[in-house]
Scaffold this motif. Structure first.
Motif: not given
Lengths: 467, 467
Positions: A174-199
């Motif tokens: 993530l640091n590389w994406l922000l600082l070296n790849f210059h990706l402008g990120i707004n929000k991010l969610i990692d669903l993991g095993n999706k026990m509840d919240v889904n895609e």
């Protein structure tokens, strides 16, 4: 009429967060669950929960959730799997509405883990608590200085690209994406095993989010028969681009995915691929394409292309030829420039006439210098109605004052023609020209192939979804 | 019996070189035609030819070739196209046998240039002079400190990869290839407009060259009907790998190629592709693949793989899944490890059982640290007869003493199992671990996808050509 607040609001914009299980030891990764909020100066109130200590990283620590007198919008459950159930019970008692379960060791880790996950899911549901995870690092909201993660963060750059992950694929880079790849990120969610919240829920939320210009999602599996997913995807794709990286395409990888997030991928990849296309989503085949395309859409959305006609300018002539192949293979075609453009380009030619497209920067700058060449090339090409987009190589070593030499590149933005740039590989480590271009939302890629594929994705989206 | 000296010997191992037209002005690129030979301490004798000055860069300068009393093995003709004919006439008079014509502005630059090239070619042929070019920067021979090029060189790293180019594709990135990509180069020839020396002769020469372990060639066109080319390719591929990057695959690019080296690409790409496969050559589709594959073969030749069974180890579990997809798509398959390996791997698992392949380095190093994890993982996997090759991700930020932590990677070389490594993208700029690995001939790639594709190329070559 004001829209009903979405339940995910409390994950992305919590007024108060409790972090359970953050380690005091900076060498442990759980240390950063709390440390990042402090370093980033998260705007809300933060409550560390740790029964063993009176304070943690300068904040008063509480023995448990109940001891916090404030209302808690979001609980980050950072304890190991075996202790998670107790934390969830505390959440019930404290009437918390939103939880992220960080630890792994649940449905991806055999029968015991599965049982534990099911028990937690039942308890959450009975009490109307929404949960992300387990096996999840979430959320990030750059506008709110909010980042839950194991990697240390001191800065979140802002932008319009929002992400949905099903695993921590992004986390160590993530640091590389922000600082070296210059990706402008707004929000991010990692669903993991999706026990509840889904895609589907995540997609709906980001689809309606006015700050999100492009959604990029990495999936290993889709809920149920996928009908809700593809319907939501189609509806959103009409408004904003959705990039999809679906892994577990091959049977071996699908099996690997199930031992990793505990979710089983169903159905053939060909069926999935065709459904994606019908929904108007843009598929990425690799991690590189995933972030490349997200960056392109972040720079160029909203933008409707008039067509697929591209101009290529590369340093060695042979690279122009190879890049032309890439264009044709990915649905772009070489622009046939106007007679006026042809004439203008001859003023930056060597002592013989030169092909305007692909344009040979090597031989033309050798005789005319980069400053003059870029200026006349950009003027001619951006004003030509036969040109829809451009991919141009730069040579880092030749550039002493990037803004002076690269200023003509801004004409592409003025004329609303997407321009992607790639630098010749160089031993020179000074990235000033790249940073200058990306600060002006001109995306830079490591190769001509990647620049062209990203422009092709923008064209594909524009053709399929924008009327 | 000693083999007959090949005519290309005088290009790669000249005892004396004359450089005609090198500029005194260090800002002009032709300056480096001479300066590189001096800086690299080329082992032979060097004669600058320049009628206007008594000396050049510390060497005595001569007004013309005839004024040099020594025999001249190789003439580098660095003057503009319009003066080239005069230099060739001098070569005839001086009874020179080998010439490189550097300048562009010949058959790629319209009727006048074509006419000039034909006239020079006729004169050369009548006098038995062999010539590379025009529009060529050649040759390089790292063992002999010989490099003709426009870019400044102070170091040539040595290795077993030899290259044939049809354009200066490599030239501006050569320092990067040597110093950052750590490509071990042996010899390089740039054919340019192919007025005389062609790809078949170059291929034959490098095929017989004992210092060349792998040949990588970039082509825009093939001589005549291609029969001689494919026959030579087939014969050589039985002895050493030949990587081929053919551009001008699409009609638009083929047209672009002809305006760039003045040579017309014939025939469909599908036919070419199938002929390449029948000849046992390895095709690269992009510039990245071209250099990636050359690096893999340089590290692993000669090596026969027992099969296509790979072990993947990646930091985020999701990346292991994606990399598994890449393997399957490129002809490798996930190794089904032995029960012993399964058990060994559980000693570096988190507090639950873990899938051995793809192996999740993130969760295992979180609980066991990278040093222990790499050691046990490498021991288990390299000793397992079910494993033929490995692709492993490293995390640059976690590594304070690379040799201590990465030493187990050397087991792959001992057990003759190709191992390719990729580092997680990182803001950390210290490349010590990468340099350490590559100094031990363990190739490092920018992504898992590229690591796996390179191993797949090695497997493809091994299966098709080695009995």
């Amino acid at each position: 009429m004001k829209r009903q607040p979405h339940f995910l609001d409390s994950f992305f914009n919590p007024a108060s967060i409790a972090v359970v299980g953050a380690s005091r030891n900076p060498l442990k990764i759980s240390h950063n669950l709390l440390a990042n909020l402090i370093k980033l100066q998260f705007a809300g109130r933060v409550y560390p929960i740790n029964p063993g200590v009176p304070d943690l990283m300068g904040l008063k620590a509480y023995p448990n959730l109940q001891a916090v007198e404030d209302e808690i919008d979001l609980v980050i459950c950072g304890v190991p799997a075996t202790s998670a159930l107790d934390v969830i019970k505390d959440c019930v008692e404290k009437r918390v509405k939103s939880v992220v379960v960080v630890a792994g060791g649940f449905s991806e880790a055999g029968q015991d883990g599965k049982k534990l996950q099911t028990e937690i899911a039942r308890l959450l549901k009975e009490n109307g608590i929404r949960a992300i995870g387990p096996n999840s690092l979430s959320p990030i909201n750059s506008r709110y200085n909010l980042a839950i993660g194991f990697s240390p963060h001191e800065i979140l750059t802002q932008g319009g690209a929002s992400f949905i992950f099903q695993s921590g694929l992004y986390e160590p880079r993530l640091n590389w994406l922000l600082l070296n790849f210059h990706l402008g990120i707004n929000k991010l969610i990692d669903l993991g095993n999706k026990m509840d919240v889904n895609e589907v829920e995540a997609l709906e939320y980001l689809g309606d989010d006015p700050e999100t210009k492009v959604i990029a999602m990495h999936l290993e599996s889709v809920e149920g028969d996928g009908r809700a997913f593809f319907q939501t995807l189609k509806e959103i794709s009409r408004r904003k681009p959705v990039v999809v990286l679906k892994s577990g395409r091959t049977p071996a990888a699908a099996k690997a995915a199930s031992s990793h997030t505990g979710v089983i991928a169903r159905g053939s990849d060909a069926v999935f691929d065709s459904a994606l296309r019908q929904a108007g989503a843009i598929r990425a085949q690799t991690i590189e394409e995933f972030f490349d395309f997200a960056k392109a859409f972040e720079c160029f959305t909203p933008l409707k292309l008039n067509g697929n006609r591209i101009v290529i300018a590369a340093y060695p002539g042979g690279e122009g030829v190879i890049t032309t192949d890439e264009c044709q293979l990915h649905g772009l075609s070489l622009a046939d420039v106007s007679p006026e453009t042809y004439d203008k380009v001859q003023t930056i030619a060597p002592p013989w006439t030169i092909n305007p497209n692909p344009f040979d920067l090597g031989v033309s700058t050798q005789f005319n210098g980069p400053r003059k060449v870029y200026k006349i090339l950009m003027e001619a090409m951006t004003e030509d109605d036969n040109v829809d987009c451009l991919a141009i190589e730069i040579e880092l070593s030749a550039m002493e004052s990037p803004d002076l030499i690269l200023e003509p590149f801004l004409m592409a933005r003025e004329k609303k023609k997407p321009l992607a740039v790639w630098p010749m590989e160089s031993t020179r480590q000074d990235m000033t020209p790249v940073e200058w271009l990306e600060s002006h939302k001109i995306p830079v890629y490591p190769s001509g192939e990647r620049a062209v594929k990203s422009l092709a994705a923008v064209h594909r989206y524009s053709t399929n979804n924008l009327q």
